[in-house]
Design a protein around this motif. Sequence first.
Motif, mmCIF file in Angstrom:
data_model
loop_
_atom_site.group_PDB
_atom_site.id
_atom_site.type_symbol
_atom_site.label_atom_id
_atom_site.label_comp_id
_atom_site.label_asym_id
_atom_site.label_seq_id
_atom_site.Cartn_x
_atom_site.Cartn_y
_atom_site.Cartn_z
ATOM 1 N N THR A 123 -18.837 64.860 -115.623
ATOM 2 C CA THR A 123 -18.094 64.149 -114.580
ATOM 3 C C THR A 123 -17.598 62.791 -115.056
ATOM 4 N N GLY A 124 -18.101 62.337 -116.206
ATOM 5 C CA GLY A 124 -17.774 61.005 -116.702
ATOM 6 C C GLY A 124 -18.844 59.977 -116.399
ATOM 7 N N ALA A 125 -19.865 60.367 -115.640
ATOM 8 C CA ALA A 125 -20.975 59.461 -115.350
ATOM 9 C C ALA A 125 -21.930 59.410 -116.543
ATOM 10 N N HIS A 126 -22.793 58.408 -116.541
ATOM 11 C CA HIS A 126 -23.762 58.229 -117.620
ATOM 12 C C HIS A 126 -25.107 58.814 -117.188
ATOM 13 N N TYR A 127 -25.796 59.473 -118.127
ATOM 14 C CA TYR A 127 -27.097 60.055 -117.801
ATOM 15 C C TYR A 127 -28.178 59.415 -118.652
ATOM 16 N N ILE A 128 -29.268 59.009 -118.002
ATOM 17 C CA ILE A 128 -30.433 58.456 -118.691
ATOM 18 C C ILE A 128 -31.613 59.386 -118.446
ATOM 19 N N GLN A 129 -32.150 59.923 -119.528
ATOM 20 C CA GLN A 129 -33.285 60.831 -119.460
ATOM 21 C C GLN A 129 -34.554 60.008 -119.656
ATOM 22 N N ALA A 130 -35.279 59.805 -118.572
ATOM 23 C CA ALA A 130 -36.442 58.905 -118.602
ATOM 24 C C ALA A 130 -37.712 59.688 -118.917
ATOM 25 N N HIS A 131 -38.022 59.809 -120.204
ATOM 26 C CA HIS A 131 -39.163 60.620 -120.628
ATOM 27 C C HIS A 131 -40.266 59.809 -121.299
ATOM 28 N N SER A 132 -40.044 58.528 -121.517
ATOM 29 C CA SER A 132 -41.054 57.693 -122.173
ATOM 30 C C SER A 132 -41.765 56.841 -121.130
ATOM 31 N N LEU A 133 -43.086 56.989 -121.027
ATOM 32 C CA LEU A 133 -43.832 56.200 -120.042
ATOM 33 C C LEU A 133 -43.711 54.692 -120.278
ATOM 34 N N PRO A 134 -43.885 54.196 -121.498
ATOM 35 C CA PRO A 134 -43.797 52.742 -121.689
ATOM 36 C C PRO A 134 -42.402 52.170 -121.365
ATOM 37 N N ARG A 135 -41.356 53.016 -121.439
ATOM 38 C CA ARG A 135 -39.993 52.502 -121.252
ATOM 39 C C ARG A 135 -39.465 52.735 -119.833
ATOM 40 N N MET A 136 -40.315 53.194 -118.917
ATOM 41 C CA MET A 136 -39.843 53.585 -117.596
ATOM 42 C C MET A 136 -39.050 52.473 -116.887
ATOM 43 N N LEU A 137 -39.561 51.271 -116.890
ATOM 44 C CA LEU A 137 -38.874 50.189 -116.190
ATOM 45 C C LEU A 137 -37.631 49.735 -116.953
ATOM 46 N N GLU A 138 -37.667 49.889 -118.260
ATOM 47 C CA GLU A 138 -36.481 49.591 -119.067
ATOM 48 C C GLU A 138 -35.333 50.538 -118.698
ATOM 49 N N TYR A 139 -35.671 51.793 -118.423
ATOM 50 C CA TYR A 139 -34.639 52.750 -118.018
ATOM 51 C C TYR A 139 -33.924 52.284 -116.742
ATOM 52 N N VAL A 140 -34.697 51.773 -115.790
ATOM 53 C CA VAL A 140 -34.090 51.295 -114.546
ATOM 54 C C VAL A 140 -33.143 50.143 -114.832
ATOM 55 N N ARG A 141 -33.599 49.177 -115.606
ATOM 56 C CA ARG A 141 -32.748 48.027 -115.929
ATOM 57 C C ARG A 141 -31.481 48.480 -116.650
ATOM 58 N N ASN A 142 -31.605 49.406 -117.584
ATOM 59 C CA ASN A 142 -30.427 49.897 -118.298
ATOM 60 C C ASN A 142 -29.444 50.587 -117.348
ATOM 61 N N ALA A 143 -29.972 51.338 -116.391
ATOM 62 C CA ALA A 143 -29.108 52.042 -115.440
ATOM 63 C C ALA A 143 -28.276 51.045 -114.636
ATOM 64 N N PHE A 144 -28.915 50.018 -114.114
ATOM 65 C CA PHE A 144 -28.186 49.027 -113.316
ATOM 66 C C PHE A 144 -27.253 48.186 -114.190
ATOM 67 N N PHE A 145 -27.673 47.908 -115.413
ATOM 68 C CA PHE A 145 -26.827 47.136 -116.322
ATOM 69 C C PHE A 145 -25.532 47.884 -116.612
ATOM 70 N N ILE A 146 -25.646 49.172 -116.924
ATOM 71 C CA ILE A 146 -24.454 49.972 -117.220
ATOM 72 C C ILE A 146 -23.575 50.099 -115.982
ATOM 73 N N ALA A 147 -24.181 50.358 -114.830
ATOM 74 C CA ALA A 147 -23.398 50.486 -113.594
ATOM 75 C C ALA A 147 -22.613 49.211 -113.324
ATOM 76 N N ARG A 148 -23.255 48.062 -113.518
ATOM 77 C CA ARG A 148 -22.595 46.785 -113.222
ATOM 78 C C ARG A 148 -21.546 46.425 -114.274
ATOM 79 N N MET A 149 -21.873 46.587 -115.528
ATOM 80 C CA MET A 149 -20.965 46.153 -116.596
ATOM 81 C C MET A 149 -19.793 47.111 -116.776
ATOM 82 N N GLU A 150 -20.048 48.416 -116.648
ATOM 83 C CA GLU A 150 -19.002 49.403 -116.901
ATOM 84 C C GLU A 150 -18.346 49.903 -115.621
ATOM 85 N N GLN A 151 -18.888 49.474 -114.464
ATOM 86 C CA GLN A 151 -18.325 49.893 -113.180
ATOM 87 C C GLN A 151 -18.187 51.420 -113.128
ATOM 88 N N ARG A 152 -19.308 52.085 -113.308
ATOM 89 C CA ARG A 152 -19.314 53.543 -113.210
ATOM 90 C C ARG A 152 -20.700 54.027 -112.800
#
Length: 558
Positions: A123-152
């Motif tokens: 669809t053109g959207a970005h997908y983040i596969q959150a499979h690492s326990l230590p990086r779980m909160l980093e995944y959230v931050r990355n998701a919002f960062f991409i949504a805000r910076m790339e407007q998608r």
Amino acid sequence: MSGSKIYKLLAEAFFLEGVDTHFTLMGDGNMHWVSTLAGYQGVRTIYVRHEHCACAAASAYATATGKVGVASVTCGPGLTQLSTALATAVRARIPLVVFAGESPLNMSWYNQEIDQGPIVTATGAHYIQAHSLPRMLEYVRNAFFIARMEQRPVVLGVPYDLQKQLLEPSKPYVPSTEFIPDTGRMVPNPAFVERAADRVAQAKRIIVIAGRGAKKAGAQEACRKLAGMVDALLATTLPVRGLFDEDEFSLGVAGGFSSEVAREKFDECDLVISVGASMTHHTVDGGKLFPNADVIQIDCDPAGIRQGLKVADLYVRADAKAGVEALISAVEARKGTREASWRTPELARRIIEEPSDSESFPEQKGMLDPRDAIAALNRVIPKDWEIVNSSGHCSFYPAQMRGRSAERFLVIREFGAIGNGVSYAIGMAAAKPEKTIVLIDGDGSFYMHVQELETIRRHNLRILICVLNDGAFGAEIHKLRSDGIDDSGSTFGRGDLGKLAQGFGLRGSTITSPDQFAERLEGFKGGAGSEIWDIHVSDLVMSPVMRRAVKKKMAPAK
């Protein structure tokens, strides 16, 4: 063991990203996260009846508020239902984060398992596969960062067995907003401003088209000032229609939805100044709207080619407001203000008084002309109410409603999909709970997600749903008829939407005369909750957009 359940930590991270409202349909893959976020320090949750509607409502919410929209679905079939809404949000450049479950990692077989990434990325959207326990909160931050910076849109997929694991974060969560660079306004290259001023000085008939970039940058008044200085007219792209409605020389929407007067003036113009507008195929009407004009584009990210067409002849890379203000200064330095010859009282009169479409059609007994229905709605609906314009054949008509601020008119139709109107109205109602929302939709689109009437009633949303009911899929009947093909597969009768509304616990009535609108509005104002107006319109009236498409198709080969 110490720590917190991951679904609780993820919900808290969403809250710290500024989430105050989200839209969801529960399933195994997201129910623990949803139950935690719902009501978390005042977060509002809208529970819908279909996953598509959660994503579409979040899109409208994001558009109306300027925030990141948030939706949530379960894994497998919950995720696959998102495709149309995601594709639409991608093309409309809407920042979304969708929390999606994934099938459990530690099960050898799971009935709803599917590879979700390719579905989302298609669809053109970005997908983040959150499979690492230590990086779980980093995944959230990355998701919002991409949504805000790339407007998608970004979909965050979290296996639901991992969501129940314990995690002790090594440090406090830092939201994505802390990492977004503050660069200030992008100012233009002075040499390119001078080149633009040269073109303005040489032009005789100028039209300034403003888009979402102009609205976002607050360039409205600068555009009006420039237009007044150089005897130019004003227009907008469809997503910000109404931006210049208070100006007597605003032509309204540029493109396929242009009025007759606007098309006449675009045909005459020799220079278009595009301000914060991407100049899509629809805005330039496939290159036919202003065939004799050069184009200057003022934009932060000029594309050069857009949807198969060259965008401009001169590009000024700049924030919309900074670019226009620089051009104003350059024109003033040349004593470039010119006397009005195009901006005449007669043109101002024509813009206000002449119909957007003057084509005549046979009358259909007991049915309204959709143009008359929209004119009646525009007369009676207060100007401070919020309008949501859906997609489909009927969407041309509401786009002609003048005197309504771009801030109070929502239209998202970049993917051309019908069936989104009710969801967009829900998102708008959640974004502006103190306002009354008016949805203008077609019957074919309305029926696609009629189940959301129950959502509207359950959440006690204040929405007036106006259905332009021609008893058919409007675009298809006109195309089939023009081809001389049986149209029965695209017609299904008008039914009784008033009674349907009552079945969902809402009020509803049928309108077949312009005289009924004022009385019905007083009844709506005096009641509580939401209401449906089943407006019976003629299926013989064809919008000018459709007439041009049919004429092009029927034109003999050269």
